[in-house]
Design an enzyme around this catalytic site. Structure first.
Site, PDB file in Angstrom:
ATOM      1  N   THR A 192       0.834  -1.198   0.000  1.00  0.00           N
ATOM      2  CA  THR A 192       0.000   0.000   0.000  1.00  0.00           C
ATOM      3  C   THR A 192       0.873   1.254   0.000  1.00  0.00           C
ATOM      4  OG1 THR A 192      -1.904  -0.964   1.063  1.00  0.00           O
ATOM      5  CG2 THR A 192      -1.477   1.300   1.623  1.00  0.00           C
ATOM      6  N   VAL A 221     -13.702  -3.034   2.922  1.00  0.00           N
ATOM      7  CA  VAL A 221     -12.998  -1.759   2.871  1.00  0.00           C
ATOM      8  C   VAL A 221     -12.082  -1.699   4.086  1.00  0.00           C
ATOM      9  CG1 VAL A 221     -13.236   0.749   2.980  1.00  0.00           C
ATOM     10  CG2 VAL A 221     -14.855  -0.593   1.628  1.00  0.00           C
ATOM     11  N   ASP A 223      -8.620   0.369   6.163  1.00  0.00           N
ATOM     12  CA  ASP A 223      -8.396   1.645   6.847  1.00  0.00           C
ATOM     13  C   ASP A 223      -8.017   2.783   5.910  1.00  0.00           C
ATOM     14  OD1 ASP A 223      -5.988   0.154   6.319  1.00  0.00           O
ATOM     15  OD2 ASP A 223      -4.902   1.628   7.534  1.00  0.00           O
TER      16      ASP A 223
HETATM   17  N1  ASP Z   1      -3.916  -1.130   5.200  1.00  0.00           N
HETATM   18  C1  ASP Z   1      -4.288  -1.770   3.953  1.00  0.00           C
HETATM   19  C2  ASP Z   1      -5.646  -2.374   4.092  1.00  0.00           C
HETATM   20  O1  ASP Z   1      -5.912  -2.982   5.113  1.00  0.00           O
HETATM   21  C3  ASP Z   1      -3.349  -2.822   3.524  1.00  0.00           C
HETATM   22  C4  ASP Z   1      -1.886  -2.453   3.478  1.00  0.00           C
HETATM   23  O2  ASP Z   1      -1.463  -1.470   4.090  1.00  0.00           O
HETATM   24  O3  ASP Z   1      -1.133  -3.138   2.800  1.00  0.00           O
HETATM   25  O4  ASP Z   1      -6.411  -2.296   3.163  1.00  0.00           O
END
Ligand code: ASP
Length: 328
Positions: A192, A221, A223
């Site tokens: 991400t 969905v 964070d």
């Molecule tokens: N925080 C992101 C989610 O949970 C995933 C990630 O940071 O890789 O959608």
């Protein structure tokens, strides 16, 4: 005039030295460095923090190395559902989109929601139609495909669990997940994306964009598009962008909590961000990290995983990039 600062991340997780070849590693450093430099150029030319974080995240979305935009992970149905958020610390205005499948750059759509609607969060086809009406570029689902992501999904599909795209051993958030026997994919090395910036006028901004977690349930969905969970900016305190097990960041309002600790408990940026990453999040199984800048230009990039793709740039100084716990 304040010296402008920008920081970006490309995800945190189990990124061991063993799983990254020297060439791969160099590609990541180069991509991170180029994108921070682009953000610095915006800031040094007098651009706002909001413009800099939007541009940095747009570039990260277009880069196939990271799990956002082109290169996003697959859902359990073999599709891509993208989330993004942007927040302007100057006036707490913010915009976000979730579960979008056709927008080339979800971060630009989030900005459109912020600037052209009276709402904060739009989801699904209606969000896409709204963004398209305001000139957003739409693409076919194949645009988001990369072989690496597809293979990654093949390794976990059929199992009742989802996983961080760049982390083979994190199952804390998975619904009734079986205990992992082995890291499913030791080659995982994507993540991400996010950016935080302070401009020369003292404004803070944050942006986050993601494909979410591999094999996630359709409609899930995380964070990233939730203000205060995966993204937060307030000129009075801090700009924060998060990456990690999204459900834990939502349950702890992790990004907002960093600002609240600073505002109400008088904690420094370092104290507040470390408390959230090393104390609050682990209590609910939260793994990952944040990038944060305070109104004085201090920077904190704590993470409770083995690595986090990250980079930062201050004024005209050359960008600094890092992947592992100790800067490589
Ligand atoms: N925080 C992101 C989610 O949970 C995933 C990630 O940071 O890789 O959608």
């Amino acid at each position: 005039m304040t010296t402008p600062v920008i920081a970006i991340h490309g995800g945190a997780g189990t990124i061991t030295r063993a799983s990254l070849s020297a060439e791969d590693e160099a590609r990541y450093h180069q991509a991170l460095s180029d994108i921070v430099a682009a953000g610095q150029a915006v800031l040094n030319a007098g651009g706002s923090a909001l413009e800099a974080v939007t541009e940095a995240v747009r570039l990260l979305e277009d880069c196939p190395l990271f799990n956002a935009g082109h290169g996003a992970v697959y859902t359990s149905e073999g599709k891509h559902e993208l989330d993004a958020c942007v927040m302007n610390g100057a006036d707490l205005s913010s915009g976000a989109v979730a579960c979008v499948t056709k927008l080339r750059n979800p971060i630009l759509a989030a900005r459109t929601v912020m600037e052209k609607s009276e709402h904060v969060l739009l989801v699904g086809p209606a969000a896409e139609a709204f963004a398209a009406r305001h000139g957003a570029v739409t693409v076919e689902p194949a645009y988001f495909h990369t072989d690496a992501r597809h293979e990654q999904w093949q390794r976990v599909r059929g199992q009742s669990r989802a996983m961080l795209d760049h982390d083979a051993s994190s199952f804390a958030f998975a619904e009734k997940a079986a205990e992992p026997k082995e890291p499913i994919d030791p080659d995982n090395k994507f993540g991400t994306v996010g950016a935080v910036a302070l401009d020369q006028f003292g404004n803070l901004a944050a942006a986050t964009s993601t494909g979410g977690i591999t094999n996630k349930q359709p409609g899930r969905v995380g964070d990233s598009p939730i203000i205060g969970a995966g993204c937060y900016a307030n000129n009075a305190t801090v700009a924060v962008s998060a990456t990690g097990t999204g459900e834990a960041f939502m349950r702890t309002a992790a990004c907002y909590d960093i600002g609240a600790r600073m505002a109400y408990a008088g904690q420094s940026l370092e104290e507040a961000s470390r408390a959230v990453v090393f104390e609050t999040l682990p209590k609910v199984g939260g793994r990952g990290g944040v990038i944060a800048i305070d109104r004085h230009g201090n920077l904190a990039l704590p993470f409770n995983t083995e690595g986090m793709y990250r980079a930062w740039g201050c004024g005209e100084l050359a960008p600094v990039t890092a992947i592992y716990a100790a800067p490589a």
